[in-house]
Design a protein around this motif. Structure first.
Motif, PDB file in Angstrom:
ATOM      1  N   THR A 284      49.935  31.837  45.470  1.00  5.82           N
ATOM      2  CA  THR A 284      49.671  33.070  44.733  1.00  5.82           C
ATOM      3  C   THR A 284      48.181  33.385  44.745  1.00  5.82           C
ATOM      4  OG1 THR A 284      49.526  31.857  42.636  1.00  5.82           O
ATOM      5  CG2 THR A 284      51.673  32.781  43.239  1.00  5.82           C
ATOM      6  N   PHE A 285      47.862  34.687  44.559  1.00 11.53           N
ATOM      7  CA  PHE A 285      46.485  35.147  44.722  1.00 11.53           C
ATOM      8  C   PHE A 285      46.142  36.159  43.631  1.00 11.53           C
ATOM      9  CE2 PHE A 285      48.431  33.963  48.678  1.00 11.53           C
ATOM     10  CZ  PHE A 285      47.503  33.089  49.233  1.00 11.53           C
ATOM     11  N   THR A 286      44.931  36.019  43.064  1.00  9.03           N
ATOM     12  CA  THR A 286      44.481  36.857  41.957  1.00  9.03           C
ATOM     13  C   THR A 286      43.028  37.251  42.185  1.00  9.03           C
ATOM     14  OG1 THR A 286      45.944  35.792  40.346  1.00  9.03           O
ATOM     15  CG2 THR A 286      44.030  36.913  39.466  1.00  9.03           C
ATOM     16  N   VAL A 287      42.671  38.470  41.761  1.00 11.99           N
ATOM     17  CA  VAL A 287      41.276  38.896  41.775  1.00 11.99           C
ATOM     18  C   VAL A 287      40.821  39.085  40.331  1.00 11.99           C
ATOM     19  CG1 VAL A 287      41.783  41.379  41.917  1.00 11.99           C
ATOM     20  CG2 VAL A 287      39.614  40.498  42.799  1.00 11.99           C
ATOM     21  N   GLY A 288      39.566  38.702  40.060  1.00  7.29           N
ATOM     22  CA  GLY A 288      39.033  38.819  38.705  1.00  7.29           C
ATOM     23  C   GLY A 288      37.656  39.446  38.688  1.00  7.29           C
ATOM     24  N   PHE A 289      37.128  39.657  37.477  1.00  6.49           N
ATOM     25  CA  PHE A 289      35.807  40.263  37.283  1.00  6.49           C
ATOM     26  C   PHE A 289      35.005  39.421  36.301  1.00  6.49           C
ATOM     27  CE2 PHE A 289      39.064  43.530  37.859  1.00  6.49           C
ATOM     28  CZ  PHE A 289      38.621  44.125  39.028  1.00  6.49           C
ATOM     29  N   GLU A 290      33.680  39.505  36.384  1.00  5.91           N
ATOM     30  CA  GLU A 290      32.838  38.778  35.440  1.00  5.91           C
ATOM     31  C   GLU A 290      32.969  39.343  34.030  1.00  5.91           C
ATOM     32  OE1 GLU A 290      28.948  38.992  37.185  1.00  5.91           O
ATOM     33  OE2 GLU A 290      29.212  37.065  38.225  1.00  5.91           O
ATOM     34  N   GLU A 291      33.230  40.665  33.924  1.00  6.82           N
ATOM     35  CA  GLU A 291      33.426  41.291  32.616  1.00  6.82           C
ATOM     36  C   GLU A 291      34.794  40.902  32.058  1.00  6.82           C
ATOM     37  OE1 GLU A 291      32.428  42.675  35.312  1.00  6.82           O
ATOM     38  OE2 GLU A 291      30.717  44.001  34.985  1.00  6.82           O
ATOM     39  N   LYS A 292      34.820  40.185  30.958  1.00  7.03           N
ATOM     40  CA  LYS A 292      36.064  39.646  30.405  1.00  7.03           C
ATOM     41  C   LYS A 292      37.065  40.727  30.017  1.00  7.03           C
ATOM     42  CE  LYS A 292      35.061  35.332  30.782  1.00  7.03           C
ATOM     43  NZ  LYS A 292      35.801  34.490  31.771  1.00  7.03           N
ATOM     44  N   TYR A 294      37.982  43.228  31.581  1.00  8.69           N
ATOM     45  CA  TYR A 294      38.790  43.661  32.715  1.00  8.69           C
ATOM     46  C   TYR A 294      39.443  42.503  33.459  1.00  8.69           C
ATOM     47  CZ  TYR A 294      36.200  47.981  31.936  1.00  8.69           C
ATOM     48  OH  TYR A 294      35.655  49.110  31.377  1.00  8.69           O
ATOM     49  N   ASP A 295      39.130  41.283  33.034  1.00  8.21           N
ATOM     50  CA  ASP A 295      39.543  40.114  33.803  1.00  8.21           C
ATOM     51  C   ASP A 295      40.872  39.553  33.305  1.00  8.21           C
ATOM     52  OD1 ASP A 295      38.722  38.033  35.811  1.00  8.21           O
ATOM     53  OD2 ASP A 295      39.016  36.761  34.057  1.00  8.21           O
ATOM     54  N   GLU A 296      41.802  39.331  34.249  1.00  5.81           N
ATOM     55  CA  GLU A 296      43.120  38.786  33.916  1.00  5.81           C
ATOM     56  C   GLU A 296      43.345  37.397  34.533  1.00  5.81           C
ATOM     57  OE1 GLU A 296      46.554  41.811  33.231  1.00  5.81           O
ATOM     58  OE2 GLU A 296      45.617  42.388  35.121  1.00  5.81           O
ATOM     59  N   THR A 297      42.297  36.774  35.024  1.00  5.73           N
ATOM     60  CA  THR A 297      42.491  35.520  35.753  1.00  5.73           C
ATOM     61  C   THR A 297      43.048  34.409  34.870  1.00  5.73           C
ATOM     62  OG1 THR A 297      40.143  34.988  35.391  1.00  5.73           O
ATOM     63  CG2 THR A 297      40.742  36.019  37.485  1.00  5.73           C
ATOM     64  N   GLU A 298      42.668  34.393  33.602  1.00  2.00           N
ATOM     65  CA  GLU A 298      43.200  33.351  32.711  1.00  2.00           C
ATOM     66  C   GLU A 298      44.705  33.501  32.527  1.00  2.00           C
ATOM     67  OE1 GLU A 298      41.166  33.103  29.015  1.00  2.00           O
ATOM     68  OE2 GLU A 298      39.186  32.753  29.922  1.00  2.00           O
ATOM     69  N   HIS A 299      45.163  34.742  32.381  1.00  3.33           N
ATOM     70  CA  HIS A 299      46.604  34.983  32.221  1.00  3.33           C
ATOM     71  C   HIS A 299      47.357  34.591  33.498  1.00  3.33           C
ATOM     72  CE1 HIS A 299      45.547  37.054  28.562  1.00  3.33           C
ATOM     73  NE2 HIS A 299      44.837  37.947  29.225  1.00  3.33           N
ATOM     74  N   LYS A 317      31.937  40.897  41.845  1.00  8.07           N
ATOM     75  CA  LYS A 317      30.746  41.040  41.017  1.00  8.07           C
ATOM     76  C   LYS A 317      30.160  42.446  41.178  1.00  8.07           C
ATOM     77  CE  LYS A 317      29.692  36.123  41.495  1.00  8.07           C
ATOM     78  NZ  LYS A 317      28.698  35.097  41.905  1.00  8.07           N
ATOM     79  N   PRO A 318      29.365  42.908  40.204  1.00  9.56           N
ATOM     80  CA  PRO A 318      28.801  44.261  40.289  1.00  9.56           C
ATOM     81  C   PRO A 318      28.043  44.531  41.581  1.00  9.56           C
ATOM     82  CG  PRO A 318      28.472  43.374  38.100  1.00  9.56           C
ATOM     83  CD  PRO A 318      29.051  42.252  38.938  1.00  9.56           C
ATOM     84  N   PHE A 554      45.238  47.214  36.058  1.00 14.97           N
ATOM     85  CA  PHE A 554      44.407  46.710  37.154  1.00 14.97           C
ATOM     86  C   PHE A 554      43.255  47.680  37.371  1.00 14.97           C
ATOM     87  CE2 PHE A 554      44.361  45.261  41.840  1.00 14.97           C
ATOM     88  CZ  PHE A 554      43.616  44.146  41.520  1.00 14.97           C
ATOM     89  N   SER A 555      42.293  47.675  36.427  1.00 14.82           N
ATOM     90  CA  SER A 555      41.181  48.624  36.509  1.00 14.82           C
ATOM     91  C   SER A 555      39.864  47.876  36.579  1.00 14.82           C
ATOM     92  CB  SER A 555      41.199  49.563  35.295  1.00 14.82           C
ATOM     93  OG  SER A 555      41.078  48.832  34.104  1.00 14.82           O
ATOM     94  N   MET A 556      38.783  48.648  36.766  1.00 15.09           N
ATOM     95  CA  MET A 556      37.471  48.067  36.961  1.00 15.09           C
ATOM     96  C   MET A 556      36.441  48.745  36.057  1.00 15.09           C
ATOM     97  SD  MET A 556      37.454  47.817  41.104  1.00 15.09           S
ATOM     98  CE  MET A 556      35.750  47.238  41.076  1.00 15.09           C
ATOM     99  N   PRO A 557      35.338  48.042  35.757  1.00 17.79           N
ATOM    100  CA  PRO A 557      34.299  48.588  34.840  1.00 17.79           C
ATOM    101  C   PRO A 557      33.359  49.557  35.534  1.00 17.79           C
ATOM    102  CG  PRO A 557      33.727  46.361  35.513  1.00 17.79           C
ATOM    103  CD  PRO A 557      35.086  46.632  36.100  1.00 17.79           C
TER     104      PRO A 557
END
Length: 626
Positions: A284-292, A294-299, A317-318, A554-557
């Motif tokens: 499985t594959f996930t993308v995350g962001f440094e801004e918490k 918007y980030d779903e990696t923990e879930h 990253k920005p 699935f949005s971005m800052p």
């Protein structure tokens, strides 16, 4: 999954070299093999991503030596094995073990009537040698794209607009109507494209091209009016059976296969069913962001641990935003501003390092009422009988739309909150955008485009009354015929195919969709809980705290980035596109709007994000890159 292209000039001569620049821009979709075929005015081209039957027998175009018919296909026919056995009983022979040859013979047997028999995601072109006609078709939900240009020189088509615009017979003149609709919606809805010469074949349609021209017909329509009488338990059992079958059909592959996992309900449920059916751990594959925020990696990681899958994470990253965005805009080929396109690109790139096929959760919200706006329509459902199932007239809606009286805003809110929720986007979002357009358009542009977006949105809302008998499902129908194919599926198709990754979506299986459409709306939303039935089903496999957490999306800052690290990047992009903007906009007003947002004086998030994407596309267009 592949890229297809072709050119048909009835009574003309073939020049296969004209497809070369088109196929050159489809190599990313089909990196494994390219081939063309031509005869008597018809040219077909194919760029192959090998998924089924990796041998030369799977190469396209495929030619039937008996009928002389030829085919190119992009996508997958998931029920091809059943169809192949049926055709064998009718005397058909097969050289390959894949699905494309099945469709070629199915057409020979049934003609255009074969389309309702297909279960899958596809866009195809078939040359009918006996009838001397070209038949093009697209899947029901619009998973696979197909662009065409009916030019004075002949009929051209391709899987991507960027590829088709490279054909020498196709004009690159800009369609200002498409630009206007893009500013309103963030994408260009079918059948428009950013070029006046190019159009999109709508989902669930096929076209027939002869020397007399092009005719387009619909072969399937989503309808919520015919209801099934059943209880919750029976519904859940049937949904599980349909979804398990849809998932199993999508696991057929001759190359490595994995899954995209966000940690939300839809992708988690798909991965759970894959894990149940797979002998080896699912990747499985996930993308995350440094801004918490918007980030779903923990879930996603929690779901991965629970299901025992092999999990991979990539972080955007920005700084990567400014580096990626221009190339992402070029890849989409026309203005497109879903902010998740960057994350989808990053996710696809990371996934492709490990697998060639991935299953995803696309379509769950549109299948099972996953958006909060559906719950807000509850009052309207209760008042629906008073309206007698009739839409407001265009004149009445426009009067409400244009009214600037002191109490007009309250009247608009009452209309879309209590009575007509299908008008919400028109009366709220588009009204605000219309005010922006009046400010930033040049006078000639404003006159030419007056009421275009209003009329398009009104027609969409009016048409929903012919497919659903209550406000909730009218909104659902609109999302399925507009937002899903024109934005969400475009986003994932272009992002995944940029890296030669095939993404399959069990929740977009039309058998499952038709069953869910027939269920009473009271079963789909309960006690204000969106996506109720899918969540109840997922309780068998996924921890409840994952299922019932607030929807994240699935949005971005992008607002923070544009006002922060990407502010100068935004100004520079707008400056470079000044020659383009000068043709259609009041550039002083345009610059003022952008500065108001960047400096924080006003919030024009959607408008400025759309303008930034339009500016980057315009620069690529000026450079001949799109």
């Amino acid at each position: 999954m592949c890229g297809i292209a072709g050119f048909f000039q009835p009574g003309g001569t073939t020049r296969p070299e004209t497809l070369a620049p088109v196929l050159a821009r489809l190599t990313h979709r089909g990196p494994d093999h390219q081939q063309t075929w031509s005869r008597d005015g018809i040219e077909l081209g194919h760029a192959r991503l090998s998924i089924l039957d990796l041998s030369e027998n799977g190469h396209q175009p495929i030619i039937d030596p008996v009928t002389g018919n030829a085919i190119v296909v992009n996508g997958e026919i998931y029920n091809f094995q059943v169809l192949r056995e049926e055709l064998r009983t009718k005397g058909y022979e097969f050289k390959s073990t894949g699905d494309s040859e099945v469709l070629l013979h199915l057409y020979a047997e049934y003609g255009e009537a074969c389309l309702p028999m297909l279960r899958g995601m596809f866009a195809f072109a078939i040359w009918d040698n006996r009838e001397r006609k070209l038949v093009i078709g697209r899947d029901r939900m619009g998973k696979k794209p197909l662009f065409y240009a009916d030019t004075p020189s002949g009929f051209a088509f391709a899987s991507e607009i960027r590829a088709l615009s490279a054909h020498p017979a196709v004009s690159r003149d800009i369609d200002v109507e498409a630009m206007d609709l893009f500013l309103s919606t963030g994408s260009v809805p079918a059948p428009w494209s950013i070029y006046t010469a190019i159009r999109k074949l709508p989902p669930a349609h096929y076209g027939v091209v002869t020397r007399d021209g092009l005719s387009i017909k619909r072969y399937w329509a989503l309808d919520f009016r015919q209801k099934i009488e059943c209880g919750e338990e029976e519904a859940l059992e049937t949904i599980q059976a349909h979804l398990e079958e849809a998932t199993r059909l999508r696991l057929v592959s001759d190359v490595p296969l994995g899954a995209l996992l966000s940690g939300g309900v839809d992708s988690s449920l798909v991965v759970a069913l894959m894990a149940k059916m797979s002998a080896e751990p699912v990747q499985t594959f996930t993308v995350g962001f440094e801004e918490k925020k918007y980030d779903e990696t923990e879930h996603a990681a929690k779901v991965a641990r629970h299901l025992g899958v092999e999990h991979h994470v990539e972080v955007l990253k920005p700084a990567g935003f400014e580096e990626m965005l221009p190339s992402v805009v070029r890849q989409y080929g026309e203005p497109f501003s879903d902010d998740a396109s960057l994350a989808s690109m990053l996710l696809s790139r990371a996934t492709r390092r490990h697998v060639t096929v991935a299953l995803g959760g696309d379509g769950g919200d549109e299948l099972a009422l996953g958006y909060s706006s559906y719950t807000h329509a509850g009052t309207a459902c209760r008042l629906n009988r008073l309206l007698k199932g009739k839409p407001l007239s265009r004149d009445k809606v426009h009067a409400l739309f244009a009214d600037n009286a002191p109490w007009a805003e309250l009247r608009r809110k009452a209309a879309f909150r209590l009575l007509r929720p299908e008008l919400k986007h028109l009366l709220r979002t588009e009204r605000a955008m219309d005010a922006h357009k009046k400010r930033i358009y040049a006078n000639e542009t404003a006159t030419r485009l007056d009421n275009l977006a209003f009329d398009w949105m009104y027609d969409l809302s009016r048409d929903s009354y012919g497919h659903a008998d209550n406000p909730v499902e009218r909104m659902l129908w609109m999302d399925n015929v507009n937002c899903l194919p024109d934005t969400l599926l475009v986003k994932m198709d272009i992002a995944s195919m940029a890296y030669g990754l095939e993404v399959r979506s069990p929740l977009l299986d039309h058998v499952l969709i038709e069953y869910m459409a027939g269920l009473p709306v009271e079963l789909k939303i309960k006690n204000g809980e969106t996506k109720y039935l899918l969540k109840k089903l997922a309780e068998k496999f996924i921890p409840k705290d994952v299922l019932y957490r607030p929807k994240q999306g699935f949005s971005m800052p992008v607002t923070r980035w544009i006002r922060g690290s990407a502010a100068e990047f935004t100004r520079e992009a707008m400056s470079q596109a000044a020659p383009f903007f000068g043709k259609y906009f009041d550039t002083a007003a345009l610059d003022s709007v952008v500065e108001e947002h960047i400096t924080g004086r006003k919030n024009h998030k959607n408008l400025v994000w759309n303008l930034l994407n339009l500016a980057l596309w315009a620069a690529a267009h000026q450079a001949g890159e799109v």
